[in-house]
Design a protein around this motif. Structure first.
Motif, PDB file in Angstrom:
ATOM      1  N   UNK A 188       0.947  -0.985   0.255  1.00  0.00           N
ATOM      2  CA  UNK A 188      -0.196  -0.053   0.480  1.00  0.00           C
ATOM      3  C   UNK A 188       1.013   0.886   0.190  1.00  0.00           C
ATOM      4  N   UNK A 189       2.321   1.029   0.159  1.00  0.00           N
ATOM      5  CA  UNK A 189       2.899   2.367   0.991  1.00  0.00           C
ATOM      6  C   UNK A 189       2.731   3.449  -1.040  1.00  0.00           C
ATOM      7  N   UNK A 190       3.176   2.858  -2.603  1.00  0.00           N
ATOM      8  CA  UNK A 190       3.177   3.316  -3.017  1.00  0.00           C
ATOM      9  C   UNK A 190       2.054   4.476  -3.662  1.00  0.00           C
ATOM     10  N   UNK A 191       0.969   3.639  -3.087  1.00  0.00           N
ATOM     11  CA  UNK A 191      -0.878   3.440  -3.416  1.00  0.00           C
ATOM     12  C   UNK A 191      -1.460   5.111  -2.108  1.00  0.00           C
ATOM     13  N   UNK A 192      -0.591   4.938  -1.429  1.00  0.00           N
ATOM     14  CA  UNK A 192      -0.685   6.002  -0.414  1.00  0.00           C
ATOM     15  C   UNK A 192       0.542   7.480  -0.743  1.00  0.00           C
ATOM     16  N   UNK A 193       1.567   7.562  -1.641  1.00  0.00           N
ATOM     17  CA  UNK A 193       2.376   8.172  -2.422  1.00  0.00           C
ATOM     18  C   UNK A 193       1.053   8.917  -3.110  1.00  0.00           C
ATOM     19  N   UNK A 194       1.043   7.902  -4.597  1.00  0.00           N
ATOM     20  CA  UNK A 194       0.476   9.005  -5.350  1.00  0.00           C
ATOM     21  C   UNK A 194      -1.211   9.717  -4.730  1.00  0.00           C
ATOM     22  N   UNK A 195      -1.741   9.567  -3.917  1.00  0.00           N
ATOM     23  CA  UNK A 195      -2.996   9.748  -2.779  1.00  0.00           C
ATOM     24  C   UNK A 195      -2.127  11.767  -2.707  1.00  0.00           C
ATOM     25  N   UNK A 196      -0.500  11.160  -2.063  1.00  0.00           N
ATOM     26  CA  UNK A 196       0.017  12.805  -1.728  1.00  0.00           C
ATOM     27  C   UNK A 196      -0.001  13.376  -2.814  1.00  0.00           C
ATOM     28  N   UNK A 197       0.805  12.705  -3.970  1.00  0.00           N
ATOM     29  CA  UNK A 197       0.466  13.763  -5.674  1.00  0.00           C
ATOM     30  C   UNK A 197      -0.281  13.451  -5.638  1.00  0.00           C
ATOM     31  N   UNK A 198      -2.064  13.315  -5.662  1.00  0.00           N
ATOM     32  CA  UNK A 198      -2.648  14.203  -6.222  1.00  0.00           C
ATOM     33  C   UNK A 198      -3.540  14.816  -4.949  1.00  0.00           C
ATOM     34  N   UNK A 199      -2.955  14.839  -3.956  1.00  0.00           N
ATOM     35  CA  UNK A 199      -2.974  16.011  -3.174  1.00  0.00           C
ATOM     36  C   UNK A 199      -2.821  17.558  -3.608  1.00  0.00           C
ATOM     37  N   UNK A 200      -0.896  17.580  -4.401  1.00  0.00           N
ATOM     38  CA  UNK A 200      -0.253  18.233  -4.944  1.00  0.00           C
ATOM     39  C   UNK A 200      -0.526  18.779  -5.474  1.00  0.00           C
ATOM     40  N   UNK A 201      -1.218  17.689  -6.719  1.00  0.00           N
ATOM     41  CA  UNK A 201      -1.534  18.183  -8.428  1.00  0.00           C
ATOM     42  C   UNK A 201      -3.077  19.451  -7.868  1.00  0.00           C
ATOM     43  N   UNK A 202      -3.792  18.797  -7.238  1.00  0.00           N
ATOM     44  CA  UNK A 202      -5.227  19.410  -6.937  1.00  0.00           C
ATOM     45  C   UNK A 202      -4.614  21.080  -6.368  1.00  0.00           C
ATOM     46  N   UNK A 203      -4.291  21.256  -5.154  1.00  0.00           N
ATOM     47  CA  UNK A 203      -2.953  22.358  -5.212  1.00  0.00           C
ATOM     48  C   UNK A 203      -2.618  23.253  -5.918  1.00  0.00           C
ATOM     49  N   UNK A 204      -1.680  22.400  -6.568  1.00  0.00           N
ATOM     50  CA  UNK A 204      -1.222  23.246  -8.289  1.00  0.00           C
ATOM     51  C   UNK A 204      -2.159  24.088  -8.826  1.00  0.00           C
ATOM     52  N   UNK A 205      -3.443  22.757  -9.585  1.00  0.00           N
ATOM     53  CA  UNK A 205      -4.465  23.408 -10.367  1.00  0.00           C
ATOM     54  C   UNK A 205      -5.418  24.787  -9.610  1.00  0.00           C
ATOM     55  N   UNK A 206      -5.269  24.601  -8.409  1.00  0.00           N
ATOM     56  CA  UNK A 206      -6.149  25.641  -7.827  1.00  0.00           C
ATOM     57  C   UNK A 206      -5.309  26.967  -7.920  1.00  0.00           C
ATOM     58  N   UNK A 207      -3.799  27.024  -7.941  1.00  0.00           N
ATOM     59  CA  UNK A 207      -2.855  28.033  -7.918  1.00  0.00           C
ATOM     60  C   UNK A 207      -2.562  28.722  -9.396  1.00  0.00           C
ATOM     61  N   UNK A 208      -2.644  27.455  -9.812  1.00  0.00           N
ATOM     62  CA  UNK A 208      -2.978  27.916 -11.513  1.00  0.00           C
ATOM     63  C   UNK A 208      -3.924  28.226 -12.276  1.00  0.00           C
ATOM     64  N   UNK A 209      -5.445  28.112 -11.374  1.00  0.00           N
ATOM     65  CA  UNK A 209      -6.337  29.095 -11.771  1.00  0.00           C
ATOM     66  C   UNK A 209      -6.784  29.754 -11.177  1.00  0.00           C
ATOM     67  N   UNK A 210      -5.828  30.328 -10.495  1.00  0.00           N
ATOM     68  CA  UNK A 210      -5.276  31.637  -9.776  1.00  0.00           C
ATOM     69  C   UNK A 210      -4.713  32.650 -10.244  1.00  0.00           C
ATOM     70  N   UNK A 211      -3.290  32.288 -11.044  1.00  0.00           N
ATOM     71  CA  UNK A 211      -2.632  32.694 -11.520  1.00  0.00           C
ATOM     72  C   UNK A 211      -2.788  33.341 -13.232  1.00  0.00           C
ATOM     73  N   UNK A 212      -3.965  32.145 -13.338  1.00  0.00           N
ATOM     74  CA  UNK A 212      -5.036  32.816 -14.501  1.00  0.00           C
ATOM     75  C   UNK A 212      -6.199  33.788 -14.697  1.00  0.00           C
ATOM     76  N   UNK A 213      -6.498  34.046 -13.433  1.00  0.00           N
ATOM     77  CA  UNK A 213      -7.827  34.933 -13.148  1.00  0.00           C
ATOM     78  C   UNK A 213      -7.255  35.990 -13.810  1.00  0.00           C
TER      79      UNK A 213
END
Length: 99
Positions: free
Chosen positions: A74-99
């Motif tokens: 399960x360790x890689x799946x936990x890491x993938x969920x953390x990467x997904x959270x980083x990706x979500x935060x990056x998408x929100x930040x990108x949306x803010x920068x494009x507004x």
């Protein structure tokens, strides 16, 4: 107010670049580590199964090996969920920068 928002966007741009770099690095490392941990988890599983079938280990030891294999699996799946959270935060930040 518009100048302040523009300055904030300029200050957050390096953070977005760091998030993208962290995401790519995490995906790269998780991809290769998942192969290794899946092989290791399979080794734990088959060793536990073989020890149980041949009577080399009792139920408690077999259960410990199976739990260890599951945790390693399960360790890689936990890491993938953390990467997904980083990706979500990056998408929100990108949306803010494009507004």
């Amino acid at each position: 107010m518009a100048v302040l928002k523009w300055m904030l966007k300029l200050a957050l741009l390096p953070l977005l670049l760091l998030l993208i770099l962290a995401q790519w690095t995490g995906i790269f490392l998780t991809t290769f580590s998942s192969v290794v941990t899946n092989l290791l988890a399979g080794l734990f599983f088959f060793t536990a199964l073989a020890c149980w079938v041949m009577g080399l280990a009792d139920g408690g030891e077999v259960l410990k090996m199976l739990i260890t294999g599951f945790v390693v699996f399960t360790l890689p799946y936990i890491a993938m969920s953390l990467i997904a959270k980083i990706s979500y935060f990056g998408d929100e930040l990108r949306d803010f920068l494009q507004s």
